[in-house]
Design a protein around this motif. Structure first.
Motif, PDB file in Angstrom:
ATOM      1  N   ASP A 389      -1.286  13.887  87.409  1.00 55.29           N
ATOM      2  CA  ASP A 389       0.087  14.360  87.266  1.00 55.29           C
ATOM      3  C   ASP A 389       0.966  13.528  88.200  1.00 55.29           C
ATOM      4  O   ASP A 389       0.885  13.650  89.420  1.00 55.29           O
ATOM      5  CB  ASP A 389       0.166  15.849  87.623  1.00 55.29           C
ATOM      6  CG  ASP A 389       1.548  16.430  87.365  1.00 55.29           C
ATOM      7  OD1 ASP A 389       2.519  15.646  87.222  1.00 55.29           O
ATOM      8  OD2 ASP A 389       1.674  17.675  87.328  1.00 55.29           O
ATOM      9  N   GLN A 390       1.786  12.666  87.615  1.00 57.24           N
ATOM     10  CA  GLN A 390       2.585  11.735  88.415  1.00 57.24           C
ATOM     11  C   GLN A 390       3.606  12.442  89.301  1.00 57.24           C
ATOM     12  O   GLN A 390       4.122  11.853  90.256  1.00 57.24           O
ATOM     13  CB  GLN A 390       3.305  10.743  87.493  1.00 57.24           C
ATOM     14  CG  GLN A 390       2.372   9.925  86.625  1.00 57.24           C
ATOM     15  CD  GLN A 390       1.441   9.031  87.429  1.00 57.24           C
ATOM     16  OE1 GLN A 390       1.889   8.203  88.210  1.00 57.24           O
ATOM     17  NE2 GLN A 390       0.138   9.208  87.251  1.00 57.24           N
ATOM     18  N   ASN A 391       3.898  13.707  88.982  1.00 59.21           N
ATOM     19  CA  ASN A 391       4.886  14.454  89.766  1.00 59.21           C
ATOM     20  C   ASN A 391       4.257  15.216  90.936  1.00 59.21           C
ATOM     21  O   ASN A 391       4.958  15.861  91.709  1.00 59.21           O
ATOM     22  CB  ASN A 391       5.649  15.438  88.861  1.00 59.21           C
ATOM     23  CG  ASN A 391       6.475  14.717  87.812  1.00 59.21           C
ATOM     24  OD1 ASN A 391       7.142  13.730  88.123  1.00 59.21           O
ATOM     25  ND2 ASN A 391       6.413  15.177  86.577  1.00 59.21           N
ATOM     26  N   SER A 433       3.388   8.939  91.425  1.00 59.66           N
ATOM     27  CA  SER A 433       4.053   7.912  90.609  1.00 59.66           C
ATOM     28  C   SER A 433       4.497   6.712  91.437  1.00 59.66           C
ATOM     29  O   SER A 433       4.701   5.621  90.888  1.00 59.66           O
ATOM     30  CB  SER A 433       5.273   8.517  89.899  1.00 59.66           C
ATOM     31  OG  SER A 433       6.198   9.024  90.836  1.00 59.66           O
ATOM     32  N   LYS A 434       4.642   6.875  92.747  1.00 59.66           N
ATOM     33  CA  LYS A 434       5.107   5.783  93.607  1.00 59.66           C
ATOM     34  C   LYS A 434       3.966   4.918  94.130  1.00 59.66           C
ATOM     35  O   LYS A 434       4.203   3.910  94.799  1.00 59.66           O
ATOM     36  CB  LYS A 434       5.912   6.340  94.781  1.00 59.66           C
ATOM     37  CG  LYS A 434       7.224   6.985  94.361  1.00 59.66           C
ATOM     38  CD  LYS A 434       8.065   7.386  95.553  1.00 59.66           C
ATOM     39  CE  LYS A 434       9.404   7.955  95.119  1.00 59.66           C
ATOM     40  NZ  LYS A 434      10.259   8.342  96.275  1.00 59.66           N
ATOM     41  N   LYS A 440      -3.783   4.289  93.533  1.00 54.90           N
ATOM     42  CA  LYS A 440      -4.205   5.410  92.679  1.00 54.90           C
ATOM     43  C   LYS A 440      -5.717   5.408  92.501  1.00 54.90           C
ATOM     44  O   LYS A 440      -6.353   6.462  92.489  1.00 54.90           O
ATOM     45  CB  LYS A 440      -3.514   5.316  91.311  1.00 54.90           C
ATOM     46  CG  LYS A 440      -2.025   5.622  91.338  1.00 54.90           C
ATOM     47  CD  LYS A 440      -1.390   5.423  89.971  1.00 54.90           C
ATOM     48  CE  LYS A 440       0.110   5.674  90.025  1.00 54.90           C
ATOM     49  NZ  LYS A 440       0.778   5.379  88.735  1.00 54.90           N
TER      50      LYS A 440
END
Length: 638
Positions: A389-391, A433-434, A440
């Motif tokens: 989940d990128q958030n 996401s950053k 990652k």
């Protein structure tokens, strides 16, 4: 922004700036300068990637770029390729210098076929070149047979290989390659090695394949804390030179600290800024006080995390798997042993990942079955990161696994574990996401290890992990108590970690070889044409109760010998068993004395239980090693 210029000034920055004129002379041969990165700075959000750095690329340069994930390796390549601009400084290249770029994640035109994507816009300047024929030949080398298919039907790895062909086909003075060895099997990597060794132009690339770096580079550029350090060396020589540089920097830092302490005492006594000499002394004190202190490199720190593994591990019972007429696995049989270190190799598409999915229960075999013991806890580090989940914040992602984990040094929080994986306090509260692709990947590895598996399954673990993280992972696996099963094309990683290789050799045949990748290559070299010939004899296996079966295919003869680790273990195991037996005897004697002290007795019994389990494992290992030694001796005599 690119600037075309006939003038070539600053060559490189390695703490100092060296100046060169129009050419660099090496062993009597003039090497013309092709491109310069001049006084470049670049930031990403609140992170400084490059701070006033300079780099030169000359004819004949074969440069490998290394650094931990997130330091800006891909960004540097994009700026050299003219796809991204620095915040300050510029990239200067000769007017006629041609640069060709392989992106980490390539982009294609969906309305064109694979072949058209490769050759469009690449009409050869030399009329005699058969560009389409070259493209087809090279695509075949990289396992792409359907030239007229659509790119959208390809896997991520196949797309990367198509992009590599597209890049290599283009006449260029400088190749800029971002992870060219990712998704290449061993044969493809060796072909690319040979190609780049013969390549007449210059290239600069990012790769984590250490054997590849050793064989094709003559310069290493290291990105470290916003600076570039250039070494005239391949990877092995670079390791030596880097240590020397760091030792010199630390010695200089110790000297500056000593001077600062003396100057501070002088200032505390009440320095008077009257004479020029005293003013210079005060100025030196201020410069020492305000200097940027040299930081030691942070490293990924891993403590062994694994649940206890019982007697029954994983038993693979005569499994077969095919997709239509494509037979991937035929009658494969193996019982995993405690502390097994298994490597799986084979061409792309041969069925390696399929085997892992069957073992993990994510895919059913057509025939046979897999049984796992009750205590088995698998950790699966897949080839592609699982959904993230990128958030989510980085720390939330890890807390979803565990708030605390027990390590060899006691309890550690999610935040502490992230710190050990180079995710500092600020980064822990950044959104996923950053993060860079490599960061990652490192975060995903931490999540898998935080689950404390006792069977660790690694599918291409070296993709997108920096060399520093790989080195620490390898050290971690040395002390890991569980079973390791790794699919990898990284020859160095396989040599470093595994003691047994399973090789996919076509027609469903999976053959077993003892040792690491180099041992496998030595044992299997020059016999590939035999794969697929019919025989009713299964592969003989060194382990009691195990057989790497290849159905009716004739196996290659396995050369019996100890690996280095096995020989060392064989030499020391008798003493280790004797030591455990002595420790148990001491506990027995103490338990007799403490028969009425129930609290202390429980502690002693728990200690004895641990030692007895260790002794049992050692005895199993002793039987295996002695059986192997006997087989080796018999083979020599015969």
């Amino acid at each position: 922004m690119w600037y075309n210029s006939p003038k070539y000034g600053i060559l490189l920055n390695s703490g100092k700036i060296y100046f060169e004129f129009n050419a660099v002379v090496s062993e009597g041969v003039a090497e013309m300068n092709l491109l310069n990165v001049e006084k470049m700075s670049k930031s990403f959000t609140d992170r400084i990637l490059f701070d006033n750095v300079t780099l030169g690329i000359n004819e004949g340069d074969k440069i490998g770029v290394i650094g931990i994930n997130g330091t800006g390796k891909s960004t540097l390549l994009k700026m050299i390729a003219g796809l991204e601009e620095p915040d300050e400084g510029c990239v200067v290249k000769g007017k006629t210098v041609r640069v060709e770029y392989l992106a980490q994640i390539p982009v294609f035109m969906d309305n064109l076929t694979i072949l058209e994507n490769v050759i469009t816009g690449k009409k050869a300047a030399e009329e005699y070149r058969n560009l389409e024929g070259e493209a087809k030949t090279m695509l075949q080398k990289f396992g792409i047979q359907e030239y007229n298919g659509r790119v959208g039907t390809l896997s991520g790895g196949e797309k990367k290989r198509v992009a590599l062909v597209r890049t290599l086909l283009t006449p260029a003075d400088i190749l800029v390659l971002d992870e060219p060895t990712n998704h290449l099997d061993n044969e493809m990597a060796e072909w690319l090695e040979e190609y780049l060794n013969k390549y007449q132009g210059a290239f600069i690339m990012v790769t984590h394949d250490r054997y590849f770096l050793d064989k094709v580079t003559n310069k290493i550029v290291e990105i470290d804390k916003g600076k570039l350090y250039t070494y005239i060396a391949n990877y092995t020589k670079f390791l030596q030179l880097k240590t020397e540089r760091e030792d010199m920097e630390q010695a200089a830092e110790r000297k500056k600290k000593s001077l600062y302490r003396m100057d501070l005492e002088w200032m505390m006594r009440g320095a008077r800024a009257r004479s020029t000499k005293q003013k210079a002394h005060i100025q030196r004190f201020e410069e020492l006080r305000d200097r940027k202190v040299i930081e030691k490199d942070k490293t990924v720190e891993l403590n062994t995390l694994s649940a206890r593994l019982g007697k029954k591990t994983v038993e693979i019972n005569h499994i077969s798997k095919a997709y239509g007429d494509n037979l991937l696995i035929k009658d494969f049989n193996y019982i995993m042993l405690k502390k097994d270190r298994l490597g799986i190799v084979g061409p792309n598409g041969s069925g390696k990942t399929t085997l892992l999915k069957i073992i993990t229960g994510n895919l059913e075999p057509d025939e046979g079955y897999v049984e796992s013991g009750e205590t088995v806890k698998m950790g699966y580090f897949s080839q592609e990161n699982e959904y993230m989940d990128q958030n989510l914040k980085v720390i939330e992602y890890i807390r979803n696994v565990a708030e605390y984990i027990e390590t060899g040094e006691g309890s550690a929080s999610a935040s502490q574990m992230l710190e050990r994986f180079l995710f500092t306090g600020a980064m822990q509260y950044s959104l996923i996401s950053k993060l860079s692709g490599g960061e990652k990947r490192r975060l995903y590895l931490l999540k898998v290890l935080m689950e404390a598996p006792n069977i660790l399954i690694l599918d291409e673990p070296t993709n997108d992990l920096d060399i520093q993280t790989l080195t620490i992972l390898e050290d971690y696996l040395d002390s890991y108590d569980g079973i390791v099963l790794a699919v990898s094309h990284d020859r160095y990683f396989l040599d470093r970690i595994v003691s047994r290789i399973f090789a996919f050799e076509g027609n469903g045949i999976i053959s077993q070889y003892e040792g690491g990748f180099t041992d496998y290559k030595e044992a299997s070299g020059g016999k590939d044409e035999e794969v697929g010939k019919s025989s009713d004899t299964p592969v003989k296996n060194r382990d009691k109760g195990n057989a790497a079966l290849s159905g009716k295919g004739k196996p290659k003869e396995v050369k019996l010998k100890f690996t280095y680790k096995e020989q060392k273990e064989f030499d020391e195991i008798d003493d280790a068993i004797a030591g455990l037996e002595d420790s148990i005897s001491v506990l027995d004697a103490e338990m007799e004395k403490e028969a009425r002290n129930y609290s202390r007795l429980n502690e002693l019994m728990a200690q004895k239980d641990v030692l007895e389990r260790q002794l049992e494992e050692k005895m199993d290992r002793w039987m295996y090693l002695n059986d192997l030694a006997e087989q080796i001796e018999n083979a020599k005599n015969n």
